[in-house]
Design a protein around this motif. Sequence first.
Motif, PDB file in Angstrom:
ATOM      1  N   SER A 412      84.730  37.345 -28.228  1.00 51.55           N
ATOM      2  CA  SER A 412      84.125  37.266 -27.033  1.00 51.55           C
ATOM      3  C   SER A 412      84.999  36.594 -25.816  1.00 51.55           C
ATOM      4  O   SER A 412      86.038  35.400 -26.169  1.00 51.55           O
ATOM      5  CB  SER A 412      82.790  36.167 -27.300  1.00 51.55           C
ATOM      6  OG  SER A 412      81.931  36.121 -26.360  1.00 51.55           O
ATOM      7  N   ALA A 413      84.508  36.930 -24.902  1.00 52.20           N
ATOM      8  CA  ALA A 413      85.303  36.334 -23.559  1.00 52.20           C
ATOM      9  C   ALA A 413      84.411  36.304 -22.303  1.00 52.20           C
ATOM     10  O   ALA A 413      83.442  37.172 -22.359  1.00 52.20           O
ATOM     11  CB  ALA A 413      86.641  37.021 -23.473  1.00 52.20           C
ATOM     12  N   VAL A 427      86.196  42.668 -17.085  1.00 55.17           N
ATOM     13  CA  VAL A 427      85.556  43.434 -18.117  1.00 55.17           C
ATOM     14  C   VAL A 427      86.337  44.478 -18.573  1.00 55.17           C
ATOM     15  O   VAL A 427      86.379  44.807 -19.551  1.00 55.17           O
ATOM     16  CB  VAL A 427      84.084  43.812 -17.400  1.00 55.17           C
ATOM     17  CG1 VAL A 427      83.506  45.022 -18.112  1.00 55.17           C
ATOM     18  CG2 VAL A 427      83.019  42.865 -17.276  1.00 55.17           C
ATOM     19  N   ASP A 428      86.956  45.249 -17.599  1.00 52.95           N
ATOM     20  CA  ASP A 428      87.682  46.160 -17.849  1.00 52.95           C
ATOM     21  C   ASP A 428      89.063  46.109 -18.784  1.00 52.95           C
ATOM     22  O   ASP A 428      89.295  46.761 -19.800  1.00 52.95           O
ATOM     23  CB  ASP A 428      88.249  47.064 -16.726  1.00 52.95           C
ATOM     24  CG  ASP A 428      87.160  47.927 -15.992  1.00 52.95           C
ATOM     25  OD1 ASP A 428      86.220  47.971 -16.660  1.00 52.95           O
ATOM     26  OD2 ASP A 428      87.290  48.243 -15.046  1.00 52.95           O
ATOM     27  N   GLU A 429      89.503  44.906 -18.787  1.00 54.05           N
ATOM     28  CA  GLU A 429      90.900  44.611 -19.074  1.00 54.05           C
ATOM     29  C   GLU A 429      90.825  43.720 -20.265  1.00 54.05           C
ATOM     30  O   GLU A 429      92.123  43.357 -20.935  1.00 54.05           O
ATOM     31  CB  GLU A 429      91.811  44.069 -18.092  1.00 54.05           C
ATOM     32  CG  GLU A 429      92.057  45.336 -17.072  1.00 54.05           C
ATOM     33  CD  GLU A 429      93.036  44.927 -15.835  1.00 54.05           C
ATOM     34  OE1 GLU A 429      93.986  44.209 -16.177  1.00 54.05           O
ATOM     35  OE2 GLU A 429      92.914  45.296 -14.529  1.00 54.05           O
ATOM     36  N   VAL A 430      89.832  42.799 -20.372  1.00 60.06           N
ATOM     37  CA  VAL A 430      90.039  41.652 -21.529  1.00 60.06           C
ATOM     38  C   VAL A 430      89.688  42.291 -22.722  1.00 60.06           C
ATOM     39  O   VAL A 430      89.068  43.485 -22.809  1.00 60.06           O
ATOM     40  CB  VAL A 430      88.683  40.723 -21.068  1.00 60.06           C
ATOM     41  CG1 VAL A 430      87.423  41.356 -21.585  1.00 60.06           C
ATOM     42  CG2 VAL A 430      89.061  39.498 -22.019  1.00 60.06           C
ATOM     43  N   GLU A 431      90.594  41.861 -23.811  1.00 66.42           N
ATOM     44  CA  GLU A 431      90.509  42.480 -25.078  1.00 66.42           C
ATOM     45  C   GLU A 431      89.705  41.784 -25.770  1.00 66.42           C
ATOM     46  O   GLU A 431      90.072  40.902 -26.833  1.00 66.42           O
ATOM     47  CB  GLU A 431      92.094  42.284 -25.407  1.00 66.42           C
ATOM     48  CG  GLU A 431      92.901  43.207 -24.782  1.00 66.42           C
ATOM     49  CD  GLU A 431      94.494  43.078 -25.177  1.00 66.42           C
ATOM     50  OE1 GLU A 431      94.772  41.875 -25.823  1.00 66.42           O
ATOM     51  OE2 GLU A 431      95.299  43.668 -24.523  1.00 66.42           O
ATOM     52  N   VAL A 437      80.149  37.813 -17.815  1.00 69.56           N
ATOM     53  CA  VAL A 437      80.319  37.644 -16.263  1.00 69.56           C
ATOM     54  C   VAL A 437      79.534  36.375 -16.167  1.00 69.56           C
ATOM     55  O   VAL A 437      78.218  36.448 -16.034  1.00 69.56           O
ATOM     56  CB  VAL A 437      80.293  38.646 -15.335  1.00 69.56           C
ATOM     57  CG1 VAL A 437      80.690  38.179 -13.815  1.00 69.56           C
ATOM     58  CG2 VAL A 437      81.371  39.732 -15.633  1.00 69.56           C
ATOM     59  N   ASN A 438      79.916  35.026 -15.740  1.00 72.08           N
ATOM     60  CA  ASN A 438      79.173  33.959 -15.222  1.00 72.08           C
ATOM     61  C   ASN A 438      78.242  33.591 -16.321  1.00 72.08           C
ATOM     62  O   ASN A 438      76.953  33.193 -16.223  1.00 72.08           O
ATOM     63  CB  ASN A 438      78.417  34.224 -13.887  1.00 72.08           C
ATOM     64  CG  ASN A 438      79.657  34.520 -12.930  1.00 72.08           C
ATOM     65  OD1 ASN A 438      80.673  33.749 -12.864  1.00 72.08           O
ATOM     66  ND2 ASN A 438      79.133  35.162 -11.713  1.00 72.08           N
ATOM     67  N   ASP A 439      78.674  33.706 -17.465  1.00 72.94           N
ATOM     68  CA  ASP A 439      77.831  33.398 -18.697  1.00 72.94           C
ATOM     69  C   ASP A 439      78.668  32.714 -19.774  1.00 72.94           C
ATOM     70  O   ASP A 439      80.069  32.838 -19.755  1.00 72.94           O
ATOM     71  CB  ASP A 439      77.199  34.631 -19.425  1.00 72.94           C
ATOM     72  CG  ASP A 439      75.888  34.219 -19.991  1.00 72.94           C
ATOM     73  OD1 ASP A 439      75.538  32.837 -20.371  1.00 72.94           O
ATOM     74  OD2 ASP A 439      75.226  35.129 -20.562  1.00 72.94           O
TER      75      ASP A 439
END
Length: 482
Positions: A412-413, A427-431, A437-439
Amino acid sequence: MTERYQNYIDGSWTDAETGDTLETTDPAAPSETVAEYQESGVEDANAAVEAAAAAEDEWAETPAPQRGAILRETATILADRKEELTDLLTREEGKTHAEAGGEVQRAIDIFYYYAEKTRDLGGSVKSASGPRTNLYIKDEPVGVAALITPWNYPIAIPAWKIAPALATGNTLVLNPASVAPGVALEIFDALDEAGLPDGVANVVTGPGSTVGDAIINHEDVDAVSFTGSGEVGHMVYDQATNDGKRVQTELGGKNPTVVTDSADVEEAAEIVANGAFGVTGQACTACSRAIVHTDVYDEFVDAVVAQAESIEIGPGDEYDMGPQVTESELEGTLDYIEVAENEGATLATGGNEPEGDRFGEGYYVEPTVFSDVDNDFRIAQEEVFGPVLAVIEVEDFESGLEAANDIDYGLSASIVTDDHTEAERFVDEVESGVAKVNDKTTGLELHVPFGGFKQSSSETWREQGDAGIDFYTIEKTVYDSF
């Protein structure tokens, strides 16, 4: 009086053939025994698998809506017992009352969700290329499922494995972690009361190295679902796949929250603190790395330290953060705190066992924040599984994203930003299997897939939502010409 639990095999509550038992204690007061369980062996595990195999065909042939009715009634029974289940979870695992109640409600909701999903099971119809041919896909249960679950979510994780398995017509054997198995066994009591046929669902308590290994390797088991440590999970995966079994594993995490220079720093600190210190940091999705832009770094450290220091520690029925689940888990966290200091990280707050009458001999540690952490420090690379946050300074968004991905895990990230372009790129690039987002990194919806990338998962099958159904079903394509 100490509650005494038995195994549930072939519709009956029975003692282990070993004659041995094990006890659980309250992590807030370790001298207090919570419950006694069966310390089962291979013979008990084999009996459970044999019962599941014998019940397999009849349960698979039961119309799905009838299976759903049993799941729905199970959810209702659990809901009626929510308060006592919450109390048991708090006393055995150490969560706060609010956290335990939320987890019990999640298990209830999962059973209701999959009860309704049974109405849509069966398959799909396709158009054939030629005349007088019915072409359709028939979804069938995989067979007997072996389920191995951890202690940190002792009712939610069993629920999100049990409910889809039963909804799709599989039979099962569960081996819950011995540290806090009580609420998992209460699921089986509810299933029994709801009218589940004998042998369809079985639970055997005892060491995973004995009971878990036996059910995973049994020749009648067709699928294995495991949640736990990476070390054990990789062994489970190898064992199961060597035997040609279908397998899913969900393992550890080292989850980052990236804080950009456009973020509201106070909001970011609250988000990170909730993710890092909720459930005492004992979640595979807990935030253990805050990767912060240099322009807001100092302000963020001050803000997250203030958040950590505002948390009241104590027994879960009264305070904001409870104890760690066992002495060994506490010792592991304290060891990592020492490692971080030796590596050169700055202890910004916490790091100690709190003192005072309310803590007694409980397994408590203060919410801990380290600043001046390099991303290659052990404290930034290895899963701690306690309320410990490493704060890492980066020069820009690019280096923040690079640091977030520079890890063996990918569960999770999250990112805290007011820049929509940065959010989309993240969102596109995190593995990671979960991106927010903002959570905070913790917290999952039950109707969408859950699973990780890299060492956080076998990357085979996801859990929850429709993905949970996919794991427990296999497709048969039918060409019906007449």
